[in-house]
Design a protein around this motif. Structure first.
Motif, PDB file in Angstrom:
ATOM      1  N   ALA A 278       0.838  -1.202   0.000  1.00 40.65           N
ATOM      2  CA  ALA A 278       0.000   0.000   0.000  1.00 40.65           C
ATOM      3  C   ALA A 278       0.871   1.251   0.000  1.00 40.65           C
ATOM      4  O   ALA A 278       0.587   2.222  -0.713  1.00 40.65           O
ATOM      5  CB  ALA A 278      -0.925  -0.005   1.212  1.00 40.65           C
ATOM      6  N   LEU A 279       1.940   1.233   0.777  1.00 37.64           N
ATOM      7  CA  LEU A 279       2.859   2.364   0.816  1.00 37.64           C
ATOM      8  C   LEU A 279       3.515   2.584  -0.538  1.00 37.64           C
ATOM      9  O   LEU A 279       3.644   3.715  -1.006  1.00 37.64           O
ATOM     10  CB  LEU A 279       3.915   2.129   1.899  1.00 37.64           C
ATOM     11  CG  LEU A 279       4.855   3.280   2.203  1.00 37.64           C
ATOM     12  CD1 LEU A 279       4.086   4.505   2.693  1.00 37.64           C
ATOM     13  CD2 LEU A 279       5.880   2.851   3.248  1.00 37.64           C
ATOM     14  N   LYS A 280       3.912   1.496  -1.202  1.00 32.77           N
ATOM     15  CA  LYS A 280       4.526   1.614  -2.518  1.00 32.77           C
ATOM     16  C   LYS A 280       3.534   2.190  -3.529  1.00 32.77           C
ATOM     17  O   LYS A 280       3.888   3.067  -4.326  1.00 32.77           O
ATOM     18  CB  LYS A 280       5.026   0.253  -3.002  1.00 32.77           C
ATOM     19  CG  LYS A 280       5.745   0.365  -4.346  1.00 32.77           C
ATOM     20  CD  LYS A 280       5.847  -0.952  -5.051  1.00 32.77           C
ATOM     21  CE  LYS A 280       6.521  -0.855  -6.388  1.00 32.77           C
ATOM     22  NZ  LYS A 280       5.974   0.097  -7.317  1.00 32.77           N
ATOM     23  N   HIS A 281       2.293   1.707  -3.500  1.00 30.99           N
ATOM     24  CA  HIS A 281       1.290   2.224  -4.439  1.00 30.99           C
ATOM     25  C   HIS A 281       0.991   3.700  -4.153  1.00 30.99           C
ATOM     26  O   HIS A 281       0.786   4.481  -5.087  1.00 30.99           O
ATOM     27  CB  HIS A 281       0.002   1.397  -4.371  1.00 30.99           C
ATOM     28  CG  HIS A 281       0.175  -0.001  -4.887  1.00 30.99           C
ATOM     29  ND1 HIS A 281       0.695  -0.300  -6.124  1.00 30.99           N
ATOM     30  CD2 HIS A 281      -0.105  -1.205  -4.316  1.00 30.99           C
ATOM     31  CE1 HIS A 281       0.732  -1.601  -6.302  1.00 30.99           C
ATOM     32  NE2 HIS A 281       0.251  -2.180  -5.206  1.00 30.99           N
ATOM     33  N   SER A 282       0.970   4.077  -2.897  1.00 29.81           N
ATOM     34  CA  SER A 282       0.757   5.483  -2.543  1.00 29.81           C
ATOM     35  C   SER A 282       1.892   6.348  -3.069  1.00 29.81           C
ATOM     36  O   SER A 282       1.667   7.423  -3.638  1.00 29.81           O
ATOM     37  CB  SER A 282       0.649   5.635  -1.024  1.00 29.81           C
ATOM     38  OG  SER A 282      -0.456   4.934  -0.541  1.00 29.81           O
ATOM     39  N   TYR A 283       3.114   5.880  -2.889  1.00 28.23           N
ATOM     40  CA  TYR A 283       4.278   6.609  -3.399  1.00 28.23           C
ATOM     41  C   TYR A 283       4.199   6.737  -4.920  1.00 28.23           C
ATOM     42  O   TYR A 283       4.444   7.807  -5.474  1.00 28.23           O
ATOM     43  CB  TYR A 283       5.571   5.898  -2.980  1.00 28.23           C
ATOM     44  CG  TYR A 283       6.802   6.514  -3.583  1.00 28.23           C
ATOM     45  CD1 TYR A 283       7.324   7.705  -3.073  1.00 28.23           C
ATOM     46  CD2 TYR A 283       7.437   5.923  -4.673  1.00 28.23           C
ATOM     47  CE1 TYR A 283       8.452   8.287  -3.634  1.00 28.23           C
ATOM     48  CE2 TYR A 283       8.571   6.499  -5.235  1.00 28.23           C
ATOM     49  CZ  TYR A 283       9.072   7.677  -4.719  1.00 28.23           C
ATOM     50  OH  TYR A 283      10.185   8.255  -5.286  1.00 28.23           O
TER      51      TYR A 283
ATOM     52  N   GLY B 193       1.543   6.760  -6.750  1.00 23.88           N
ATOM     53  CA  GLY B 193       0.493   7.729  -7.075  1.00 23.88           C
ATOM     54  C   GLY B 193       0.959   9.161  -6.892  1.00 23.88           C
ATOM     55  O   GLY B 193       0.684  10.032  -7.725  1.00 23.88           O
ATOM     56  N   LEU B 194       1.668   9.417  -5.790  1.00 23.16           N
ATOM     57  CA  LEU B 194       2.212  10.764  -5.563  1.00 23.16           C
ATOM     58  C   LEU B 194       3.191  11.151  -6.666  1.00 23.16           C
ATOM     59  O   LEU B 194       3.132  12.258  -7.207  1.00 23.16           O
ATOM     60  CB  LEU B 194       2.909  10.836  -4.204  1.00 23.16           C
ATOM     61  CG  LEU B 194       2.013  10.872  -2.980  1.00 23.16           C
ATOM     62  CD1 LEU B 194       2.824  10.638  -1.707  1.00 23.16           C
ATOM     63  CD2 LEU B 194       1.272  12.198  -2.904  1.00 23.16           C
TER      64      LEU B 194
ATOM     65  N   LEU C 209      -4.553  16.610  -0.827  1.00 22.66           N
ATOM     66  CA  LEU C 209      -5.478  15.475  -0.876  1.00 22.66           C
ATOM     67  C   LEU C 209      -6.537  15.667  -1.950  1.00 22.66           C
ATOM     68  O   LEU C 209      -6.775  14.782  -2.781  1.00 22.66           O
ATOM     69  CB  LEU C 209      -6.143  15.297   0.495  1.00 22.66           C
ATOM     70  CG  LEU C 209      -7.301  14.322   0.565  1.00 22.66           C
ATOM     71  CD1 LEU C 209      -6.795  12.897   0.488  1.00 22.66           C
ATOM     72  CD2 LEU C 209      -8.096  14.552   1.824  1.00 22.66           C
TER      73      LEU C 209
ATOM     74  N   LEU D  48      -5.117  15.415  -5.432  1.00 23.10           N
ATOM     75  CA  LEU D  48      -4.893  14.015  -5.819  1.00 23.10           C
ATOM     76  C   LEU D  48      -6.198  13.366  -6.284  1.00 23.10           C
ATOM     77  O   LEU D  48      -6.229  12.662  -7.304  1.00 23.10           O
ATOM     78  CB  LEU D  48      -4.298  13.230  -4.658  1.00 23.10           C
ATOM     79  CG  LEU D  48      -2.822  13.476  -4.360  1.00 23.10           C
ATOM     80  CD1 LEU D  48      -2.458  12.920  -2.990  1.00 23.10           C
ATOM     81  CD2 LEU D  48      -1.951  12.874  -5.447  1.00 23.10           C
TER      82      LEU D  48
END
Length: 147
Positions: free
Chosen positions: A32-37, A39-40, A86, A89
């Motif tokens: 989840a952290l990787k996917h969030s990164y 996306g950012l 937020l 995004l």
């Protein structure tokens, strides 16, 4: 009865309608952290408005930490800046989905994009109002002390 052999495409592991097992625990959190990164980073690369808002955040967030305000006011200052990021995004996500569906002009596509843009405008207004309201007394006090 003749027994038919299963082809690899018929097995549940290759069936596109069968979801793979869900990750759990720390593995799920790391993915989840990787996917969030991702996306950012993708939004930062693709959206100039997001880059401008990140630049604003780079200035305002340290100011929020350093300003002589109460803890709850500091949280409001930081939260209002993060709210802008937020909403931007989410707006970028809506625009990407609308563009993925079709680049043709359509009233519903225009409405979805306009709503996203309006949401960003409201988040910016919240941020400006929060900063203006909380900084006014600080600036007034500083002005009186340095006259």
């Amino acid at each position: 009865m003749v027994r038919q052999s299963k082809s690899p495409s018929a097995s549940p592991s290759h069936d596109p309608l069968v979801s793979p097992p869900k990750r759990t625990g720390i593995t799920r959190a790391l993915f989840a952290l990787k996917h969030s990164y991702d996306g950012l980073l993708a939004t930062f690369r693709a959206e100039s408005a997001f880059r401008q808002e990140v630049a604003l955040a780079v200035v305002l967030l340290p100011c929020a930490v350093l300003l002589p305000v109460a803890a709850i006011e500091r949280v409001m200052l930081i939260g209002s800046v993060l709210l802008v990021l937020l909403v931007e995004l989410l707006n970028s996500a809506v625009e990407a989905v609308v563009d993925r569906i079709s680049l043709d002009r359509h009233e519903l596509s225009r409405r979805a994009k306009d709503c996203g843009s309006a949401a960003v405008l409201i988040a910016l207004a919240i941020c400006a109002t929060t900063w203006g309201t909380l900084l006014w007394p600080v600036l007034k006090q500083w002005w009186r002390a340095h006259r």
